[in-house]
Write a protein that holds these residues in place. Structure first.
Motif, PDB file in Angstrom:
ATOM      1  N   THR A  94      13.418 -21.052  19.935  1.00 36.46           N
ATOM      2  CA  THR A  94      14.225 -20.975  18.717  1.00 36.46           C
ATOM      3  C   THR A  94      15.445 -21.877  18.811  1.00 36.46           C
ATOM      4  OG1 THR A  94      13.499 -18.691  18.379  1.00 36.46           O
ATOM      5  CG2 THR A  94      15.431 -19.408  17.155  1.00 36.46           C
ATOM      6  N   ASP A  95      16.049 -21.952  19.980  1.00 35.13           N
ATOM      7  CA  ASP A  95      17.198 -22.842  20.164  1.00 35.13           C
ATOM      8  C   ASP A  95      16.781 -24.302  20.031  1.00 35.13           C
ATOM      9  OD1 ASP A  95      18.957 -20.753  20.541  1.00 35.13           O
ATOM     10  OD2 ASP A  95      18.731 -20.755  22.730  1.00 35.13           O
ATOM     11  N   LEU A  96      15.597 -24.628  20.533  1.00 36.29           N
ATOM     12  CA  LEU A  96      15.106 -25.993  20.421  1.00 36.29           C
ATOM     13  C   LEU A  96      14.907 -26.374  18.961  1.00 36.29           C
ATOM     14  CD1 LEU A  96      14.061 -28.548  21.868  1.00 36.29           C
ATOM     15  CD2 LEU A  96      11.800 -27.463  21.946  1.00 36.29           C
ATOM     16  N   ALA A  97      14.311 -25.476  18.187  1.00 35.27           N
ATOM     17  CA  ALA A  97      14.130 -25.729  16.757  1.00 35.27           C
ATOM     18  C   ALA A  97      15.471 -25.841  16.054  1.00 35.27           C
ATOM     19  CB  ALA A  97      13.299 -24.602  16.129  1.00 35.27           C
ATOM     20  N   ARG A  98      16.428 -25.027  16.477  1.00 31.87           N
ATOM     21  CA  ARG A  98      17.762 -25.065  15.878  1.00 31.87           C
ATOM     22  C   ARG A  98      18.429 -26.419  16.149  1.00 31.87           C
ATOM     23  NH1 ARG A  98      19.252 -20.596  17.770  1.00 31.87           N
ATOM     24  NH2 ARG A  98      18.918 -19.297  15.925  1.00 31.87           N
ATOM     25  N   VAL A  99      18.238 -26.958  17.332  1.00 29.80           N
ATOM     26  CA  VAL A  99      18.790 -28.279  17.653  1.00 29.80           C
ATOM     27  C   VAL A  99      18.233 -29.340  16.719  1.00 29.80           C
ATOM     28  CG1 VAL A  99      18.723 -30.144  19.368  1.00 29.80           C
ATOM     29  CG2 VAL A  99      19.366 -27.844  20.067  1.00 29.80           C
ATOM     30  N   VAL A 100      16.914 -29.315  16.495  1.00 28.99           N
ATOM     31  CA  VAL A 100      16.281 -30.307  15.625  1.00 28.99           C
ATOM     32  C   VAL A 100      16.847 -30.216  14.216  1.00 28.99           C
ATOM     33  CG1 VAL A 100      14.103 -31.073  14.610  1.00 28.99           C
ATOM     34  CG2 VAL A 100      14.157 -30.313  16.990  1.00 28.99           C
ATOM     35  N   ALA A 101      16.959 -29.001  13.687  1.00 31.29           N
ATOM     36  CA  ALA A 101      17.450 -28.826  12.325  1.00 31.29           C
ATOM     37  C   ALA A 101      18.926 -29.191  12.205  1.00 31.29           C
ATOM     38  CB  ALA A 101      17.220 -27.387  11.872  1.00 31.29           C
ATOM     39  N   TYR A 102      19.725 -28.754  13.158  1.00 34.21           N
ATOM     40  CA  TYR A 102      21.156 -29.040  13.116  1.00 34.21           C
ATOM     41  C   TYR A 102      21.413 -30.539  13.247  1.00 34.21           C
ATOM     42  CZ  TYR A 102      26.081 -29.108  14.501  1.00 34.21           C
ATOM     43  OH  TYR A 102      27.433 -29.387  14.588  1.00 34.21           O
ATOM     44  N   VAL A 155      15.250 -22.325   9.472  1.00 32.09           N
ATOM     45  CA  VAL A 155      14.201 -23.184  10.025  1.00 32.09           C
ATOM     46  C   VAL A 155      13.860 -22.747  11.440  1.00 32.09           C
ATOM     47  CG1 VAL A 155      13.650 -25.529  10.781  1.00 32.09           C
ATOM     48  CG2 VAL A 155      14.779 -25.171   8.583  1.00 32.09           C
ATOM     49  N   ALA A 156      14.893 -22.519  12.253  1.00 36.41           N
ATOM     50  CA  ALA A 156      14.668 -22.138  13.646  1.00 36.41           C
ATOM     51  C   ALA A 156      13.885 -20.835  13.750  1.00 36.41           C
ATOM     52  CB  ALA A 156      16.011 -22.011  14.368  1.00 36.41           C
ATOM     53  N   LEU A 157      14.234 -19.864  12.930  1.00 39.60           N
ATOM     54  CA  LEU A 157      13.547 -18.584  12.979  1.00 39.60           C
ATOM     55  C   LEU A 157      12.115 -18.683  12.450  1.00 39.60           C
ATOM     56  CD1 LEU A 157      16.444 -16.250  11.776  1.00 39.60           C
ATOM     57  CD2 LEU A 157      15.555 -16.505  14.112  1.00 39.60           C
ATOM     58  N   ALA A 158      11.885 -19.594  11.513  1.00 38.80           N
ATOM     59  CA  ALA A 158      10.555 -19.734  10.922  1.00 38.80           C
ATOM     60  C   ALA A 158       9.551 -20.362  11.879  1.00 38.80           C
ATOM     61  CB  ALA A 158      10.634 -20.553   9.638  1.00 38.80           C
ATOM     62  N   VAL A 159      10.003 -21.279  12.730  1.00 45.78           N
ATOM     63  CA  VAL A 159       9.055 -22.018  13.578  1.00 45.78           C
ATOM     64  C   VAL A 159       9.196 -21.695  15.057  1.00 45.78           C
ATOM     65  CG1 VAL A 159       9.097 -23.899  11.900  1.00 45.78           C
ATOM     66  CG2 VAL A 159      10.515 -24.072  13.957  1.00 45.78           C
ATOM     67  N   GLY A 160      10.198 -20.912  15.428  1.00 39.69           N
ATOM     68  CA  GLY A 160      10.459 -20.668  16.839  1.00 39.69           C
ATOM     69  C   GLY A 160       9.361 -19.947  17.585  1.00 39.69           C
ATOM     70  N   SER A 161       8.502 -19.239  16.885  1.00 44.84           N
ATOM     71  CA  SER A 161       7.443 -18.473  17.548  1.00 44.84           C
ATOM     72  C   SER A 161       6.083 -19.176  17.529  1.00 44.84           C
ATOM     73  CB  SER A 161       7.311 -17.093  16.891  1.00 44.84           C
ATOM     74  OG  SER A 161       6.945 -17.232  15.521  1.00 44.84           O
ATOM     75  N   LEU A 162       6.032 -20.387  17.005  1.00 44.23           N
ATOM     76  CA  LEU A 162       4.748 -21.087  16.909  1.00 44.23           C
ATOM     77  C   LEU A 162       4.287 -21.559  18.287  1.00 44.23           C
ATOM     78  CD1 LEU A 162       5.313 -23.193  13.662  1.00 44.23           C
ATOM     79  CD2 LEU A 162       4.453 -20.853  13.914  1.00 44.23           C
TER      80      LEU A 162
END
Length: 239
Positions: A158-166, A201-208
């Motif tokens: 989730t943190d990784l996805a958050r980095v991409v979005a931010y 975004v992070a919460l939506a894709v973090g578990s994929l």
């Protein structure tokens, strides 16, 4: 955080940096990887008539379309590499194929490759000789390389996805200050307003975990602006 692969070598101080600190590093606009040469499509958008005050709406459009694809690709890549299965590295080709199918603009794919090469070179400096960062047989596009870095450094999905979005929001906002100068506090306020969208975004894709789960939201206008920008002879940003 439950990485199955060890982090890279310890930093000069003798301790390996925490995954939270690595996330901050990856989100730093000062990274020498070419991110400062990008406007995330804002330059051609403004040239085509997008009003500067619509910048937050433009960011939200990206966060609803192209960014989830990028973030999910990074998350899935990290998961496959963390799995430590014998075939996990070869499955990068499957992730790359799914990402490319969801990124129809060759201009956007070329930009992702340029940025990915810079990231891979940077990662090689920070984690020299790490097996996940050497011997790539697939094009090192940005989301795949970010996924590999996430796996190496033990960054939570989730943190990784958050980095991409931010980072995408910051790219647009920073470019806006150069293309249409305004009060920097306005840009800061816009970023603040967009933070819930970044988290979404992070919460939506973090578990994929599977390439087939990578979302694909069509963004024809953003793709067209990217194509037009790649053909422009007078421009401030490369993409």
């Amino acid at each position: 955080m439950d990485p199955l692969l060890p982090p890279g070598p310890a930093a000069a101080g003798g301790l390996a940096p925490s995954s939270a600190v690595v996330s901050l590093l990856l989100a730093d606009a000062r990274l020498p990887v070419g991110g400062h040469t990008q406007s995330a499509g804002l330059e051609p958008a403004l040239r085509s008539g997008l009003p500067p005050e619509a910048l937050p709406a433009y960011c939200r459009a990206r966060l609803a379309t192209v960014v989830p694809t990028e973030a999910a690709t990074a998350v899935v890549t990290a998961h496959l590499l963390r799995s430590a299965q014998p075939a996990s590295t070869t499955r990068l080709a499957e992730v790359a194929a799914h990402w490319a199918a969801r990124t129809p603009s060759d201009a956007q794919r070329h930009t992702a490759l340029e940025l990915g090469r810079g990231l891979l070179r940077m990662a090689g400096r920070l984690w020299p000789g790490h097996p996940l960062l050497t011997g790539w047989t697939v094009p090192p596009v940005r989301p795949l390389v970010l996924g590999a870095i996430g796996a190496v450094a033990g960054v939570h999905a989730t943190d990784l996805a958050r980095v991409v979005a931010y980072e995408d929001v910051q790219t647009v906002v920073a470019a806006g200050l150069k293309l249409s100068p305004a009060d920097p506090l306005d840009s800061l306020a816009w970023t603040w307003e967009l933070l819930p969208d970044v988290d979404a975004v992070a919460l939506a894709v973090g578990s994929l975990t599977r390439p087939v789960e990578i979302p694909s939201s069509s963004s024809p206008q953003i793709e067209e602006w990217a194509q037009a920008h790649s053909r422009a002879t007078r421009r401030l940003f490369r993409a």
